[in-house]
Design an enzyme around this catalytic site. Structure first.
Site, mmCIF file in Angstrom:
data_model
loop_
_atom_site.group_PDB
_atom_site.id
_atom_site.type_symbol
_atom_site.label_atom_id
_atom_site.label_comp_id
_atom_site.label_asym_id
_atom_site.label_seq_id
_atom_site.Cartn_x
_atom_site.Cartn_y
_atom_site.Cartn_z
ATOM 1 N N HIS A 44 0.781 -1.126 0.030
ATOM 2 C CA HIS A 44 0.064 -0.007 -0.092
ATOM 3 C C HIS A 44 1.005 1.247 0.070
ATOM 4 O O HIS A 44 1.797 1.272 0.840
ATOM 5 C CB HIS A 44 -0.846 -0.015 1.408
ATOM 6 C CG HIS A 44 -1.853 0.913 1.273
ATOM 7 N ND1 HIS A 44 -1.954 2.040 2.070
ATOM 8 C CD2 HIS A 44 -3.027 1.188 0.694
ATOM 9 C CE1 HIS A 44 -2.873 2.656 2.195
ATOM 10 N NE2 HIS A 44 -3.675 2.141 1.320
ATOM 11 N N SER A 77 -6.324 -1.219 -5.684
ATOM 12 C CA SER A 77 -6.416 -1.341 -3.998
ATOM 13 C C SER A 77 -7.223 -2.484 -3.938
ATOM 14 O O SER A 77 -8.052 -3.039 -4.930
ATOM 15 C CB SER A 77 -7.067 0.117 -3.492
ATOM 16 O OG SER A 77 -8.198 -0.028 -3.145
ATOM 17 N N GLY A 105 -7.913 20.532 -3.765
ATOM 18 C CA GLY A 105 -6.850 20.701 -2.864
ATOM 19 C C GLY A 105 -6.569 21.804 -2.020
ATOM 20 O O GLY A 105 -5.723 21.890 -1.233
ATOM 21 N N MET A 112 -8.564 11.552 -5.452
ATOM 22 C CA MET A 112 -9.708 10.842 -4.870
ATOM 23 C C MET A 112 -9.836 9.505 -5.133
ATOM 24 O O MET A 112 -9.436 8.851 -6.040
ATOM 25 C CB MET A 112 -10.995 11.537 -5.620
ATOM 26 C CG MET A 112 -10.898 11.127 -7.066
ATOM 27 S SD MET A 112 -12.671 11.309 -7.801
ATOM 28 C CE MET A 112 -12.547 10.295 -9.192
ATOM 29 N N ALA A 113 -10.405 8.619 -4.264
ATOM 30 C CA ALA A 113 -10.842 7.390 -4.534
ATOM 31 C C ALA A 113 -11.877 7.399 -5.486
ATOM 32 O O ALA A 113 -12.339 8.438 -5.420
ATOM 33 C CB ALA A 113 -11.104 6.760 -3.183
HETATM 34 P P1 NAI Z 1 -11.531 13.295 -0.504
HETATM 35 O O1 NAI Z 1 -13.101 12.877 -0.849
HETATM 36 O O2 NAI Z 1 -11.135 13.628 0.762
HETATM 37 O O3 NAI Z 1 -11.292 14.324 -1.594
HETATM 38 C C1 NAI Z 1 -11.305 14.203 -3.008
HETATM 39 C C2 NAI Z 1 -10.963 15.481 -3.717
HETATM 40 O O4 NAI Z 1 -12.088 16.368 -3.756
HETATM 41 C C3 NAI Z 1 -9.496 15.925 -3.275
HETATM 42 O O5 NAI Z 1 -8.928 16.448 -4.364
HETATM 43 C C4 NAI Z 1 -10.189 17.244 -2.373
HETATM 44 O O6 NAI Z 1 -9.181 18.331 -2.655
HETATM 45 C C5 NAI Z 1 -11.446 17.664 -3.248
HETATM 46 N N1 NAI Z 1 -12.526 18.406 -2.569
HETATM 47 C C6 NAI Z 1 -12.860 18.003 -1.353
HETATM 48 N N2 NAI Z 1 -13.721 18.862 -0.764
HETATM 49 C C7 NAI Z 1 -13.794 19.767 -1.860
HETATM 50 C C8 NAI Z 1 -14.357 21.230 -1.667
HETATM 51 N N3 NAI Z 1 -15.363 21.662 -0.916
HETATM 52 N N4 NAI Z 1 -14.081 22.108 -2.851
HETATM 53 C C9 NAI Z 1 -13.089 21.609 -3.520
HETATM 54 N N5 NAI Z 1 -12.532 20.496 -3.689
HETATM 55 C C10 NAI Z 1 -12.859 19.514 -2.610
HETATM 56 O O7 NAI Z 1 -10.618 12.211 -0.899
HETATM 57 P P2 NAI Z 1 -10.844 10.379 -0.718
HETATM 58 O O8 NAI Z 1 -11.628 10.282 -2.171
HETATM 59 O O9 NAI Z 1 -11.485 10.108 0.319
HETATM 60 O O10 NAI Z 1 -9.490 9.946 -0.865
HETATM 61 C C11 NAI Z 1 -8.474 10.321 0.238
HETATM 62 C C12 NAI Z 1 -7.143 9.604 0.095
HETATM 63 O O11 NAI Z 1 -7.177 8.163 0.087
HETATM 64 C C13 NAI Z 1 -6.524 10.159 -1.201
HETATM 65 O O12 NAI Z 1 -5.239 10.551 -1.023
HETATM 66 C C14 NAI Z 1 -6.337 8.909 -2.032
HETATM 67 O O13 NAI Z 1 -5.329 8.847 -2.674
HETATM 68 C C15 NAI Z 1 -6.252 7.828 -0.979
HETATM 69 N N6 NAI Z 1 -6.614 6.309 -1.266
HETATM 70 C C16 NAI Z 1 -5.508 5.717 -1.417
HETATM 71 C C17 NAI Z 1 -5.647 4.198 -1.698
HETATM 72 C C18 NAI Z 1 -4.476 3.436 -1.828
HETATM 73 O O14 NAI Z 1 -4.639 2.274 -2.097
HETATM 74 N N7 NAI Z 1 -3.241 3.899 -1.886
HETATM 75 C C19 NAI Z 1 -7.012 3.755 -1.875
HETATM 76 C C20 NAI Z 1 -8.111 4.817 -1.990
HETATM 77 C C21 NAI Z 1 -7.917 6.046 -1.559
#
Ligand code: NAI
Length: 349
Positions: free
Chosen positions: A116, A140, A306, A175-176
């Site tokens: 991961h 994932s 972001g 985002m996921a």
């Molecule tokens: P999230 O839902 O918190 O945010 C998604 C996107 O929406 C982000 O770019 C954020 O800046 C934007 N955003 C959120 N609220 C906003 C607003 N009010 N106005 C404008 N833009 C806004 O992200 P999510 O989907 O919960 O993912 C969280 C983390 O999980 C990420 O860093 C992702 O890479 C990581 N992840 C990693 C995995 C892995 O296997 N390595 C698997 C799934 C997710």
């Protein structure tokens, strides 16, 4: 509990080092986790340490991996992670992708056989900080129902993008492809909070608000999110000759074995398409334009992707990062892990 970035990094590094990672790799993981916590993405921060520590201690993450980087063409390469920590392999692979895109305009680097790798914003921001556009995708474990299905097939397969603006600011979207990342369910569990009924389904396929009853996650926007997760699986799994779909290894099944996950970095050099300054000015203008949009009723302002995370990062720099008490207690204790993750369904309590 509020902790400075430096202190949190030190605590995580020590714990992972004690679990068996080299100090260098432990510090590399800590850097990615603290990046996530500092941006308010707690689902991918310190709360993951105990899981990693258990997997490291049980041998499911190679302690001192032999990384191999192989250029397969002027703009393409494959980085083999030897099932070491994904965070470090993905960072080093991005370093190579940056060098290649500086030289040749574009780089596509597949990262093969990794654990991961955490929050993908870390890796795409490496590219943006080097005045390049970064895109990263990864596999994932299968825990999402495909549109119209009652069984999980794809993972939460995230997509991240960053482009450089002016004055060290960048636009970062990460985002996921699920309504919420699995880590958000874990975070709700860790705080004993309920979740919205649009995030996940229970064992009957019914929407649930209880994070402990979650049996599968839902893709964003029905068939469209489902299509995106398919695309991520093709590019970061099938393209790299790795297990795909429901055969992607589970995070919690057999912590003694490597996960063989895949990730793909795509780096684009704006200078091969336009003037770099013109590009950065335009990104900065986009960020400004978005902030100037009249907010809809119930919203204070429009944020560019972001922006809120970047603002949190600045605030945490001053006041320290907020960490749930029991995670802090674990990090400061002598315990390596509590044997809580092995052979558990990801949906188990
Ligand atoms: P999230 O839902 O918190 O945010 C998604 C996107 O929406 C982000 O770019 C954020 O800046 C934007 N955003 C959120 N609220 C906003 C607003 N009010 N106005 C404008 N833009 C806004 O992200 P999510 O989907 O919960 O993912 C969280 C983390 O999980 C990420 O860093 C992702 O890479 C990581 N992840 C990693 C995995 C892995 O296997 N390595 C698997 C799934 C997710």
């Amino acid at each position: 509990m509020r902790v400075s970035k430096e202190k949190l990094k030190e605590l995580i590094t020590n714990k992972l080092n004690k679990a068996g990672l080299t100090e260098e790799h432990a510090a590399g993981v800590a850097d990615v986790l603290v990046h996530a916590d500092a941006r308010g993405v707690h689902s991918h921060g310190a709360m993951r340490v105990e899981y990693y520590a258990e997997r490291i201690a049980k041998g499911g993450i190679t302690h001192n991996p032999e990384f191999k980087f192989e250029k397969t063409g002027p703009c393409t390469a494959v980085f083999d992670g030897d099932n070491g920590v994904g965070h470090v392999a993905a960072k080093l692979a991005m370093d190579e992708a940056i060098k290649m895109a500086k030289e040749n305009g574009i780089a596509v680097v597949g990262v093969r056989r990794i654990g991961h790798s955490g929050a993908l914003s870390y890796f795409v921001q490496q590219a943006a900080e080097a005045d390049l556009i970064g895109i990263s995708l990864c596999q994932s474990d299968p825990m999402v129902v495909p549109f119209g299905g009652a069984e999980p097939y794809y993972g939460t397969n995230p997509i991240a993008f960053a482009a450089p603006g002016k004055d060290g600011k960048n636009i970062t979207f990460d985002m996921a492809t699920t309504v919420q990342a699995w880590g958000k369910i874990l975070h709700a569990r860790s705080k004993n909070e309920s979740i919205p009924d649009t995030w996940a389904v229970d064992s009957n396929g019914e929407p649930t608000t209880d994070p402990f009853k979650v049996n599968a996650l839902l893709p964003i926007s029905g068939p469209k999110g489902y299509g995106l997760m398919m695309m991520v699986d093709v590019l970061s799994g099938i393209l790299l000759g790795l297990p795909f779909g429901k055969n992607v290894s589970s995070m919690y099944h057999d912590l003694t074995a490597g996960r063989n996950l895949g990730q793909l970095h795509i780096v684009i050099n704006p200078e091969y398409f336009t003037n770099l300054n013109t590009f950065k000015e335009a990104i900065a203008q986009t960020m400004q334009d978005l902030n100037n949009i009249k907010p809809a009723p119930g919203y204070n302002q429009v944020y560019y992707p972001g922006q809120r995370s970047a603002e949190r990062e600045e605030a945490y720099e001053k006041d320290g990062i907020e960490i749930v008490d029991h995670i802090y207690d674990y990090l400061t204790s002598d315990v390596i892990h509590n044997n809580s993750y092995d052979h558990k369904s990801p949906f188990a309590k």
